[in-house]
Design a protein around this motif. Structure first.
Motif, PDB file in Angstrom:
ATOM      1  N   GLN A   1       0.506  -1.170  -0.108  1.00 32.55           N
ATOM      2  CA  GLN A   1      -0.052   0.549  -0.266  1.00 32.55           C
ATOM      3  C   GLN A   1       0.801   1.191  -0.132  1.00 32.55           C
ATOM      4  O   GLN A   1       0.823   2.246  -0.702  1.00 32.55           O
ATOM      5  CB  GLN A   1      -1.022   0.156   0.972  1.00 32.55           C
ATOM      6  N   THR A   2       1.875   1.279   0.634  1.00 31.58           N
ATOM      7  CA  THR A   2       2.725   2.038   0.656  1.00 31.58           C
ATOM      8  C   THR A   2       3.583   2.896  -0.763  1.00 31.58           C
ATOM      9  O   THR A   2       3.105   3.623  -1.203  1.00 31.58           O
ATOM     10  CB  THR A   2       4.113   1.769   1.502  1.00 31.58           C
ATOM     11  N   CYS A   3       3.520   1.747  -1.673  1.00 32.70           N
ATOM     12  CA  CYS A   3       3.937   1.557  -2.518  1.00 32.70           C
ATOM     13  C   CYS A   3       3.084   2.553  -3.647  1.00 32.70           C
ATOM     14  O   CYS A   3       3.195   3.444  -4.475  1.00 32.70           O
ATOM     15  CB  CYS A   3       4.514   0.612  -3.522  1.00 32.70           C
ATOM     16  N   LEU A   4       1.670   1.554  -3.538  1.00 32.53           N
ATOM     17  CA  LEU A   4       0.843   2.563  -4.540  1.00 32.53           C
ATOM     18  C   LEU A   4       0.506   3.276  -4.051  1.00 32.53           C
ATOM     19  O   LEU A   4      -0.003   4.326  -4.730  1.00 32.53           O
ATOM     20  CB  LEU A   4      -0.623   1.292  -4.239  1.00 32.53           C
ATOM     21  N   ASP A   5       0.391   4.083  -2.321  1.00 30.57           N
ATOM     22  CA  ASP A   5      -0.016   5.350  -2.111  1.00 30.57           C
ATOM     23  C   ASP A   5       1.194   6.424  -3.069  1.00 30.57           C
ATOM     24  O   ASP A   5       0.736   7.417  -2.671  1.00 30.57           O
ATOM     25  CB  ASP A   5       0.130   6.231  -0.883  1.00 30.57           C
ATOM     26  N   LEU A   6       2.673   6.011  -3.317  1.00 28.56           N
ATOM     27  CA  LEU A   6       3.073   7.230  -3.777  1.00 28.56           C
ATOM     28  C   LEU A   6       3.244   6.978  -4.734  1.00 28.56           C
ATOM     29  O   LEU A   6       4.185   7.594  -6.170  1.00 28.56           O
ATOM     30  CB  LEU A   6       4.904   6.424  -3.008  1.00 28.56           C
ATOM     31  N   GLY A   7       3.321   5.955  -5.547  1.00 25.59           N
ATOM     32  CA  GLY A   7       3.059   5.378  -7.206  1.00 25.59           C
ATOM     33  C   GLY A   7       4.343   5.164  -7.198  1.00 25.59           C
ATOM     34  O   GLY A   7       4.711   6.012  -8.176  1.00 25.59           O
ATOM     35  N   VAL A   8       5.274   4.890  -7.318  1.00 24.02           N
ATOM     36  CA  VAL A   8       6.201   3.883  -7.099  1.00 24.02           C
ATOM     37  C   VAL A   8       6.443   3.115  -9.073  1.00 24.02           C
ATOM     38  O   VAL A   8       5.106   2.955  -9.142  1.00 24.02           O
ATOM     39  CB  VAL A   8       7.361   2.697  -6.549  1.00 24.02           C
ATOM     40  N   GLY A   9       7.566   3.324  -9.829  1.00 15.10           N
ATOM     41  CA  GLY A   9       7.389   2.486 -11.275  1.00 15.10           C
ATOM     42  C   GLY A   9       7.467   0.836 -11.279  1.00 15.10           C
ATOM     43  O   GLY A   9       7.453  -0.080 -11.698  1.00 15.10           O
ATOM     44  N   ALA A  10       7.808   0.792  -9.442  1.00 14.42           N
ATOM     45  CA  ALA A  10       8.190  -0.800  -9.887  1.00 14.42           C
ATOM     46  C   ALA A  10       7.889  -1.426  -8.244  1.00 14.42           C
ATOM     47  O   ALA A  10       8.470  -0.886  -7.142  1.00 14.42           O
ATOM     48  CB  ALA A  10       9.185  -1.053 -10.523  1.00 14.42           C
ATOM     49  N   ILE A  11       7.727  -2.337  -8.462  1.00 14.89           N
ATOM     50  CA  ILE A  11       7.328  -2.698  -6.675  1.00 14.89           C
ATOM     51  C   ILE A  11       7.892  -3.952  -6.772  1.00 14.89           C
ATOM     52  O   ILE A  11       7.388  -5.396  -7.370  1.00 14.89           O
ATOM     53  CB  ILE A  11       6.184  -3.781  -6.121  1.00 14.89           C
ATOM     54  N   ILE A  12       9.576  -4.293  -6.099  1.00 10.39           N
ATOM     55  CA  ILE A  12      10.155  -6.531  -5.948  1.00 10.39           C
ATOM     56  C   ILE A  12       8.992  -6.563  -4.960  1.00 10.39           C
ATOM     57  O   ILE A  12       9.404  -5.558  -3.814  1.00 10.39           O
ATOM     58  CB  ILE A  12      11.333  -5.413  -6.304  1.00 10.39           C
ATOM     59  N   THR A  13       9.353  -7.574  -5.342  1.00 11.27           N
ATOM     60  CA  THR A  13       8.203  -7.994  -3.812  1.00 11.27           C
ATOM     61  C   THR A  13       9.371 -10.171  -4.046  1.00 11.27           C
ATOM     62  O   THR A  13       9.200 -10.780  -4.950  1.00 11.27           O
ATOM     63  CB  THR A  13       7.237  -8.074  -4.100  1.00 11.27           C
ATOM     64  N   ASP A  14       8.704 -10.638  -2.770  1.00 12.04           N
ATOM     65  CA  ASP A  14       9.565 -12.348  -2.982  1.00 12.04           C
ATOM     66  C   ASP A  14       7.987 -12.817  -2.740  1.00 12.04           C
ATOM     67  O   ASP A  14       7.808 -14.275  -3.365  1.00 12.04           O
ATOM     68  CB  ASP A  14       9.007 -12.529  -1.128  1.00 12.04           C
TER      69      ASP A  14
END
Length: 269
Positions: A235-248
């Motif tokens: 949700q933090t990434c979505l709120d900020l509008g980042v370009g990519a989410i790297i996830t396990d």
């Protein structure tokens, strides 16, 4: 536009990290990109291994940089996932293709064979005894695939500014990703990196420093975040509008954001 979803070491929450099985699973899930760490063997092969030592992730011992590819090929890189933490190891059901050492060349071949565009985020690990040979070998492999251009599906990441500067010199049109773990590190890096370089902060840095996170995104620089695995982190990434989410946890993140309408965020390379 939704952020690009990047499988960290493959679908590493489901299968052993950096194995062919983990990457195949990530592709089945429909991720936008794959992430891998690379190290150079003593006989000059780039392999997808995070640690300098194979003790944690295999049934053997040894330092990657001092081993030949044939030695690594004898090891089971998924044995640790099949063995209970507090009991005797199970008899390995070893499949060399699925669970053995994965070369970067093999991963590139798999990506090149996909019918859709899949990108690859390659992190070069430092320090290493081979220093610049890692980046030179990587760019050489990119040249073989025709991926050393501005529209390459591959981007190179590192915590080492020197390593990324070397990549930029060898492949001037590629956009590096400058990884960093602490907000206090960015002011020193910002004057050094090009305006088109991508910022790669850790999710903990963004959550602990919301003002810094907002300023970083609002600066206009593209931001790729590692490693977001929880509802709050995503949700933090979505709120900020980042370009990519790297996830396990690519399956979890796809369920959370993958159904959002529109294409992925700005193409990172």
């Amino acid at each position: 536009m939704r952020p690009q979803i990047v499988a960290h070491r493959g679908a590493s929450d489901e299968l052993a990290e950096h194995t062919l099985g983990a990457y195949q699973r990530a592709l089945e899930l429909g991720v936008d990109a794959l992430e891998c760490d690379v190290r150079l063997t003593s006989d000059g092969h780039l392999v997808c291994v995070h640690d300098r030592n194979v003790r944690r992730t295999t049934n053997g011992v040894g330092v990657v940089s001092s081993m030949e590819l044939t030695e690594l090929a004898e090891l089971d890189f998924a044995a640790w996932r099949r063995s209970p933490p507090d009991g005797p190891a199970e008899t390995p059901d070893f499949d060399a293709e699925r669970d053995g050492v994965l070369t970067l060349r093999r991963l590139f071949e798999i990506v090149a064979a996909q019918e859709r565009r899949v990108e690859v985020a390659v992190e070069t690990k430092h320090p290493t005894r081979y220093a610049g040979e890692v980046e030179r070998a990587l760019v050489g492999l990119l040249e073989e695939f025709g991926w050393n251009t501005a529209d390459s599906p591959v981007r190179v990441m590192s915590f080492s500014y020197v390593a990324l500067r070397r990549v930029r010199r060898l492949a001037p049109t590629m956009r590096p990703v400058m990884l960093f773990e602490h907000a206090r590190r960015w002011p020193a890096l910002r004057p050094l990196v090009g305006h088109d370089w991508i910022a790669g902060p850790g999710i903990d840095t963004l959550r602990k420093n919301p003002g810094f996170a907002r300023r970083l995104v609002e600066s206009g620089r593209e931001v790729h975040v590692w490693t977001a695995n929880t509802e709050a982190e995503v949700q933090t990434c979505l709120d900020l509008g980042v370009g990519a989410i790297i996830t396990d946890r690519p399956s979890f993140v796809i369920d959370r954001v993958g159904s959002m309408s529109g294409p992925t965020g700005p193409r990172p390379c």
